[in-house]
Design an enzyme around this catalytic site. Structure first.
Site, short mmCIF file in Angstrom:
data_model
loop_
_atom_site.label_atom_id
_atom_site.label_comp_id
_atom_site.label_asym_id
_atom_site.label_seq_id
_atom_site.Cartn_x
_atom_site.Cartn_y
_atom_site.Cartn_z
N GLY A 122 0.83 -1.20 0.00
CA GLY A 122 0.00 0.00 0.00
C GLY A 122 0.87 1.25 0.00
N GLY A 191 25.20 -7.08 19.21
CA GLY A 191 24.08 -6.41 19.87
C GLY A 191 23.61 -7.23 21.06
N VAL A 194 17.55 -7.05 23.41
CA VAL A 194 16.53 -8.07 23.66
C VAL A 194 16.65 -9.25 22.70
CG1 VAL A 194 14.11 -8.34 24.21
CG2 VAL A 194 15.08 -6.08 24.19
N VAL A 249 32.85 -3.26 16.73
CA VAL A 249 33.06 -4.14 15.58
C VAL A 249 33.68 -3.31 14.45
CG1 VAL A 249 31.91 -5.58 13.84
CG2 VAL A 249 31.19 -5.68 16.24
N ASP A 324 5.52 0.33 15.82
CA ASP A 324 6.97 0.48 15.65
C ASP A 324 7.34 1.64 14.74
OD1 ASP A 324 7.27 -1.79 17.17
OD2 ASP A 324 8.43 -2.91 15.70
N ALA A 332 4.92 -5.14 20.91
CA ALA A 332 3.65 -5.50 20.27
C ALA A 332 2.46 -4.93 21.02
CB ALA A 332 3.56 -7.02 20.20
N HIS A 456 -0.46 -18.80 48.81
CA HIS A 456 0.76 -19.45 49.27
C HIS A 456 0.74 -20.93 48.90
CE1 HIS A 456 4.20 -20.47 51.74
NE2 HIS A 456 3.50 -21.50 52.21
P1 FAD Z 1 4.79 -5.06 12.40
O1 FAD Z 1 4.48 -6.21 13.29
O2 FAD Z 1 6.19 -4.92 11.92
O3 FAD Z 1 3.79 -5.15 11.19
C1 FAD Z 1 3.86 -4.29 10.09
C2 FAD Z 1 3.17 -4.95 8.91
O4 FAD Z 1 3.02 -3.98 7.88
C3 FAD Z 1 3.97 -6.09 8.28
O5 FAD Z 1 3.12 -7.18 8.02
C4 FAD Z 1 4.48 -5.50 6.97
O6 FAD Z 1 4.64 -6.45 5.95
C5 FAD Z 1 3.35 -4.56 6.64
N1 FAD Z 1 3.73 -3.45 5.73
C6 FAD Z 1 4.77 -2.59 5.86
N2 FAD Z 1 4.74 -1.66 4.88
C7 FAD Z 1 3.66 -1.96 4.11
C8 FAD Z 1 3.09 -1.37 2.97
N3 FAD Z 1 3.60 -0.26 2.42
N4 FAD Z 1 1.99 -1.96 2.43
C9 FAD Z 1 1.45 -3.06 2.98
N5 FAD Z 1 1.94 -3.65 4.08
C10 FAD Z 1 3.03 -3.10 4.65
N6 FAD Z 1 7.46 -7.37 21.14
C11 FAD Z 1 6.83 -7.71 22.29
O7 FAD Z 1 6.03 -6.93 22.80
N7 FAD Z 1 7.07 -8.92 22.89
C12 FAD Z 1 7.94 -9.81 22.36
O8 FAD Z 1 8.15 -10.88 22.93
C13 FAD Z 1 8.62 -9.48 21.17
N8 FAD Z 1 9.49 -10.33 20.61
C14 FAD Z 1 10.11 -9.99 19.43
C15 FAD Z 1 11.02 -10.88 18.89
C16 FAD Z 1 11.67 -10.56 17.70
C17 FAD Z 1 12.66 -11.54 17.12
C18 FAD Z 1 11.38 -9.33 17.05
C19 FAD Z 1 12.03 -8.99 15.74
C20 FAD Z 1 10.47 -8.45 17.58
C21 FAD Z 1 9.84 -8.76 18.79
N9 FAD Z 1 8.94 -7.88 19.39
C22 FAD Z 1 8.33 -8.21 20.57
C23 FAD Z 1 8.62 -6.58 18.78
C24 FAD Z 1 7.28 -6.69 18.03
O9 FAD Z 1 7.38 -7.71 17.07
C25 FAD Z 1 6.97 -5.36 17.36
O10 FAD Z 1 6.99 -4.34 18.32
C26 FAD Z 1 5.59 -5.43 16.71
O11 FAD Z 1 5.53 -6.44 15.74
C27 FAD Z 1 5.26 -4.08 16.04
O12 FAD Z 1 3.98 -4.16 15.53
P2 FAD Z 1 3.51 -3.22 14.33
O13 FAD Z 1 2.10 -3.60 14.07
O14 FAD Z 1 3.82 -1.83 14.64
O15 FAD Z 1 4.42 -3.64 13.08
P1 NAD Z 2 17.69 -3.45 21.15
O1 NAD Z 2 17.55 -1.99 21.05
O2 NAD Z 2 16.98 -4.18 22.23
O3 NAD Z 2 19.24 -3.83 21.31
C1 NAD Z 2 20.21 -3.48 20.39
C2 NAD Z 2 21.55 -3.54 21.08
O4 NAD Z 2 22.55 -3.43 20.10
C3 NAD Z 2 21.76 -2.40 22.07
O5 NAD Z 2 22.22 -2.91 23.30
C4 NAD Z 2 22.79 -1.52 21.38
O6 NAD Z 2 23.64 -0.85 22.28
C5 NAD Z 2 23.56 -2.55 20.58
N1 NAD Z 2 24.26 -2.02 19.41
C6 NAD Z 2 23.87 -1.04 18.56
N2 NAD Z 2 24.77 -0.87 17.58
C7 NAD Z 2 25.75 -1.78 17.81
C8 NAD Z 2 26.96 -2.12 17.15
N3 NAD Z 2 27.33 -1.49 16.03
N4 NAD Z 2 27.74 -3.09 17.66
C9 NAD Z 2 27.37 -3.75 18.80
N5 NAD Z 2 26.25 -3.46 19.47
C10 NAD Z 2 25.43 -2.51 18.97
O7 NAD Z 2 17.31 -4.02 19.71
P2 NAD Z 2 17.09 -5.51 19.20
O8 NAD Z 2 17.60 -6.49 20.17
O9 NAD Z 2 17.60 -5.52 17.81
O10 NAD Z 2 15.52 -5.60 19.15
C11 NAD Z 2 14.75 -4.68 18.35
C12 NAD Z 2 13.46 -4.34 18.99
O11 NAD Z 2 12.61 -5.47 19.04
C13 NAD Z 2 13.64 -3.85 20.40
O12 NAD Z 2 13.40 -2.48 20.41
C14 NAD Z 2 12.63 -4.56 21.22
O13 NAD Z 2 11.72 -3.66 21.78
C15 NAD Z 2 11.90 -5.46 20.26
N6 NAD Z 2 11.91 -6.82 20.84
C16 NAD Z 2 11.21 -7.01 21.98
C17 NAD Z 2 11.23 -8.25 22.59
C18 NAD Z 2 10.47 -8.45 23.85
O14 NAD Z 2 9.63 -7.62 24.16
N7 NAD Z 2 10.72 -9.51 24.60
C19 NAD Z 2 11.99 -9.28 22.05
C20 NAD Z 2 12.73 -9.03 20.90
C21 NAD Z 2 12.66 -7.78 20.30
#
Ligand code: FAD
Ligand code: NAD
Length: 477
Positions: A122, A191, A194, A249, A324, A332, A456
């Site tokens: 979109g 990195g 998380v 790095v 995001d 999420a 408890h």
């Molecule tokens: P997204 O989930 O990124 O969804 C965006 C959607 O928009 C996608 O489907 C994409 O394809 C679509 N899109 C983008 N541009 C367009 C376009 N122009 N047209 C049509 N479609 C489009 N958060 C937590 O709270 N708990 C967790 O445990 C957690 N674990 C995570 C683990 C990992 C490995 C990662 C990478 C992230 C994790 N997160 C977690 C973060 C969480 O996934 C994001 O914060 C969340 O998905 C953001 O939701 P969103 O709806 O903003 O975007």
């Molecule tokens: P993050 O922001 O959690 O961590 C990135 C880390 O990389 C930081 O500690 C930063 O200092 C480090 N960093 C940055 N540049 C670097 C470099 N050049 N060399 C070495 N270290 C470097 O980001 P992430 O782990 O990539 O996760 C992305 C997002 O996804 C987060 O913002 C998080 O909110 C979301 N997420 C959430 C969950 C959860 O809620 N459990 C799980 C996974 C991801």
């Protein structure tokens, strides 16, 4: 003129799909546009969270924790098992099944809630009498629709190291890190945030030698310092992650089968490391590239996020952005709550998100969770506070679980006793934190929690005792 909608949501992640459902519940005519395709090339709703984020990572964390229990923890219970084997393909298939169930579930939720779903990319193409014109380019062709209101929920994408593109074979982002077909012998992670800690934990438990290179001198800089210290001790000790802080790095190169990383430590000393796979998890960047913002004059900030106010309103009338792709934590549940609030605003209600009580969780072992202010934030802001703390080693339930590392810490205003922050490292921190979120939402004091009956033996007693600790009257420590 194309099909007309009250609301077009771009993106079906936890922000977009929830916004679409809520808007439709409120009587609006809604379309949700999403371009995600899964590894099989099929459209899959749910965005990063369901496809390659929260859900698959938690599935692998659970599988790998079971393996860890079997190979390292059950012996303590008098249970010994011989001939343990690991079937990574089966583990991955289980993860995929969980993902598919949820992504297909959204399709059903859309049907149930009468949300129109369009698969494709979109982008804004203009503005006319019927509202914003959005072009949707999918496999079946291109169509332009009109929408009076637009909710941008396009999420985020992984940040790459400059000059080091992801190939998801040797150099992986979250997608690669979640789908290894075998356990890498040596896994490098750039990195220590998380993703690095969660994915590093998964593969370490399954047998990888995991090295994490973190640029900052502080570990988990966003967390409460005491929690971060305890976490560092656990992760670099019993958990077995090799964590190097202040690691700069300087080069990443690949051979056919190896990744070579060079980095400098805080003294400027050079190091070389070789890995079978490398995960780069150095944060994520907002996904706005394909929106064609110029067509309508949508403003981004200097870091590329869609510029919004507290109510997720962009600079354009009737255009909102959530999740995001806007300021605030990339979580999420934050995306979903913004989605609900925006849908309600569009429907004429007063949408609201409590940004001060968004819980954070890191699903490692021990788990980490917090809500509200850290001790260092309170000090920096000159807010006087009292602290109460209870270690899980003194909890009967934690002893029974065999998970005694960590503690609950409660911070309350020194004058009013109102709870300002709760920080947990330990078993089921992800579940325990909810009590603190509810308490803070209701402006509770630590005394309120101290006067509530907690079952408890349960882990929740640690919260109770931390609250008693604020008044200096813990009972079990
Ligand atoms: P997204 O989930 O990124 O969804 C965006 C959607 O928009 C996608 O489907 C994409 O394809 C679509 N899109 C983008 N541009 C367009 C376009 N122009 N047209 C049509 N479609 C489009 N958060 C937590 O709270 N708990 C967790 O445990 C957690 N674990 C995570 C683990 C990992 C490995 C990662 C990478 C992230 C994790 N997160 C977690 C973060 C969480 O996934 C994001 O914060 C969340 O998905 C953001 O939701 P969103 O709806 O903003 O975007
Ligand atoms: P993050 O922001 O959690 O961590 C990135 C880390 O990389 C930081 O500690 C930063 O200092 C480090 N960093 C940055 N540049 C670097 C470099 N050049 N060399 C070495 N270290 C470097 O980001 P992430 O782990 O990539 O996760 C992305 C997002 O996804 C987060 O913002 C998080 O909110 C979301 N997420 C959430 C969950 C959860 O809620 N459990 C799980 C996974 C991801």
């Amino acid at each position: 003129m194309g099909k007309q909608f009250d609301v077009a949501v771009i993106g079906a992640g936890p922000g977009g799909y929830v916004a679409a459902i809520r808007a439709s519940q409120l009587g609006l005519n809604v379309v949700c546009i999403d371009e995600w395709k899964n590894a099989a090339g099929k459209p899959a709703l749910g965005g990063t969270c369901l496809n390659v984020g929260c859900i698959p990572s938690k599935a692998l964390l659970e599988s790998s924790e079971n393996y860890e229990r079997l190979t390292h923890k059950f012996e303590d219970h008098g249970i010994s098992v011989k001939g343990v084997s690991l079937d990574v393909a089966k583990m991955q298939a289980r993860k995929e099944k969980i993902v598919d169930t949820f992504t297909m579930g959204i399709t059903l939720l859309f049907k149930k809630n009468k949300v129109a779903s369009m698969h494709g990319h979109g982008r804004f193409v203009g503005h006319g009498e019927a509202g914003y014109q959005i072009e949707v380019a999918g496999d079946a062709g291109t169509e332009v629709i009109d929408a009076r209101n637009v909710i941008i929920a396009t999420g985020s994408v992984p940040r790459a190291l400059p000059g080091v593109p992801f190939d998801n074979d040797l150099i992986c982002d979250n997608i690669g890190a979640l789908s290894f077909d075998k356990v890498p012998k040596r896994l490098g992670v750039i990195g220590g945030g998380v993703i690095g800690l969660e994915m590093g934990s998964v593969w370490r438990r399954l047998g990888s030698d995991v090295t994490i290179l973190e640029a900052l001198p502080a570990f988990l800089a966003a967390a409460d310092e005491q929690i971060a210290k305890e976490a560092y001790r656990a992760f670099s000790g019993p958990v077995g992650l090799k964590i190097y802080l202040s690691a700069k790095v300087t080069s990443v190169t690949t051979t056919k089968t190896l990744v070579k990383v060079e980095y400098e430590d805080r003294e400027g000393k050079r190091h070389r490391a070789e890995f079978d796979r490398l995960v780069v998890a150095i944060g994520r960047i907002p996904n706005t590239g394909g929106l064609n913002c110029e067509a309508v004059g949508l403003e981004l900030d200097e870091r590329g996020y869609v510029k919004v106010d507290d109510r997720c309103h962009t600079n354009l009338p009737n255009v909102f952005a959530i999740g995001d792709v806007v300021r605030g934590p990339m979580l999420a549940h934050k995306s979903s709550e913004e989605g609900v609030a925006v849908a309600e605003t569009i429907a004429g209600q007063v949408g609201h998100v409590s940004f001060d009580t968004i819980p954070w969780v890191i699903y490692t072992t021990p788990e980490i969770a917090w809500v509200g202010k850290t001790e260092q934030e309170l000090k920096a802001q000159g807010i006087e506070y009292k602290a109460g703390q209870f270690p899980f080693i003194a909890s009967g339930r934690a002893r029974a679980l065999g998970e005694t590392a960590g503690f609950v810490k409660m911070l309350a205003d020194a004058r009013t006793d109102r709870i300002l922050g709760v920080h947990i490292i330990g078993p089921f921190a992800s579940e325990l934190i909810s009590e603190a979120v509810v308490a803070m939402e209701f402006s509770a004091t630590s005394e309120d929690i101290a006067r509530i009956v907690h079952a408890h033996p349960s882990l929740s007693e640690a919260m109770h005792e931390a609250a008693l600790g604020v008044a200096g009257r813990p009972l079990n420590i």
